[in-house]
Structures are given as structure tokens and as C-alpha cells.
Design a protein around this motif. Sequence first.
Motif, PDB file in Angstrom:
ATOM      1  N   LEU A 156       0.849  -1.322  -0.261  1.00  0.00           N
ATOM      2  CA  LEU A 156       0.003   0.049   0.350  1.00  0.00           C
ATOM      3  C   LEU A 156       0.758   1.274   0.113  1.00  0.00           C
ATOM      4  N   ARG A 157       1.917   1.535   1.341  1.00  0.00           N
ATOM      5  CA  ARG A 157       2.525   2.411   0.792  1.00  0.00           C
ATOM      6  C   ARG A 157       3.283   2.765  -0.041  1.00  0.00           C
ATOM      7  N   ALA A 158       3.851   1.319  -0.872  1.00  0.00           N
ATOM      8  CA  ALA A 158       4.289   1.902  -2.843  1.00  0.00           C
ATOM      9  C   ALA A 158       4.005   2.233  -3.564  1.00  0.00           C
ATOM     10  N   VAL A 159       2.675   1.660  -3.526  1.00  0.00           N
ATOM     11  CA  VAL A 159       1.661   2.275  -5.238  1.00  0.00           C
ATOM     12  C   VAL A 159       0.940   3.863  -4.723  1.00  0.00           C
ATOM     13  N   LEU A 160       1.065   3.643  -3.141  1.00  0.00           N
ATOM     14  CA  LEU A 160       0.356   5.452  -3.211  1.00  0.00           C
ATOM     15  C   LEU A 160       2.065   6.525  -2.932  1.00  0.00           C
ATOM     16  N   ASP A 161       2.756   6.128  -2.686  1.00  0.00           N
ATOM     17  CA  ASP A 161       4.254   6.807  -3.004  1.00  0.00           C
ATOM     18  C   ASP A 161       4.447   6.977  -4.819  1.00  0.00           C
ATOM     19  N   GLY A 162       3.880   5.567  -5.442  1.00  0.00           N
ATOM     20  CA  GLY A 162       4.230   5.729  -6.124  1.00  0.00           C
ATOM     21  C   GLY A 162       5.424   4.398  -6.905  1.00  0.00           C
ATOM     22  N   THR A 163       6.254   4.137  -5.666  1.00  0.00           N
ATOM     23  CA  THR A 163       7.478   3.652  -6.240  1.00  0.00           C
ATOM     24  C   THR A 163       7.060   1.978  -6.739  1.00  0.00           C
TER      25      THR A 163
END
Length: 79
Positions: A55-62
Motif C-alpha cells: 500500500l505504501r509503495a503504491v501510494l508513494d508511486g514507487t
Amino acid sequence: MLSELGAAFRQLKPADAALVSLVGIEGMTVAAAAQVLGLSAGNARTRLYRSRQRLRAVLDGTVPMLPVAALTTTEGADE
């Protein structure tokens, strides 16, 4: 922000999304959520950690979002 979170949430496998919901939204302990989902507590902790990372990676765009069709396959469903 809610639409982005919803889109990111849909990137998770259904069982992982349920786990995140039970712990993060419903306020269950990981052990209680694991019991509801038929998982061991250790497996639930690992899946929760990885799901939160995703979730963090998707939201950060990474990490790019996957097409929805890629998420609906049954391959690897027993992970």
C-alpha cells in the motif's frame, strides 16, 4: 486521497485486503484477524506487513499499479 487509497487497496489480494481491513479499520488484533481468516498468527503478521508495504509503495508511486485483470487470477491464491 480516499480514491487513491481505494485504488491502492484494490491492488491487494482479497484475503490480504480483508486482513488489512480487520486490523486497520475494525481494530482487531492480528491474532484475532488471523483466526477469522483461518491463518496462523505468524502468517497473518507477515501478510499484514507485506500488504502495508505494498500500500505504501503504491501510494508513494514507487510501485506501479497493476491492471485489475492481473489481480483477479487464481494463480498463487494459496500464498
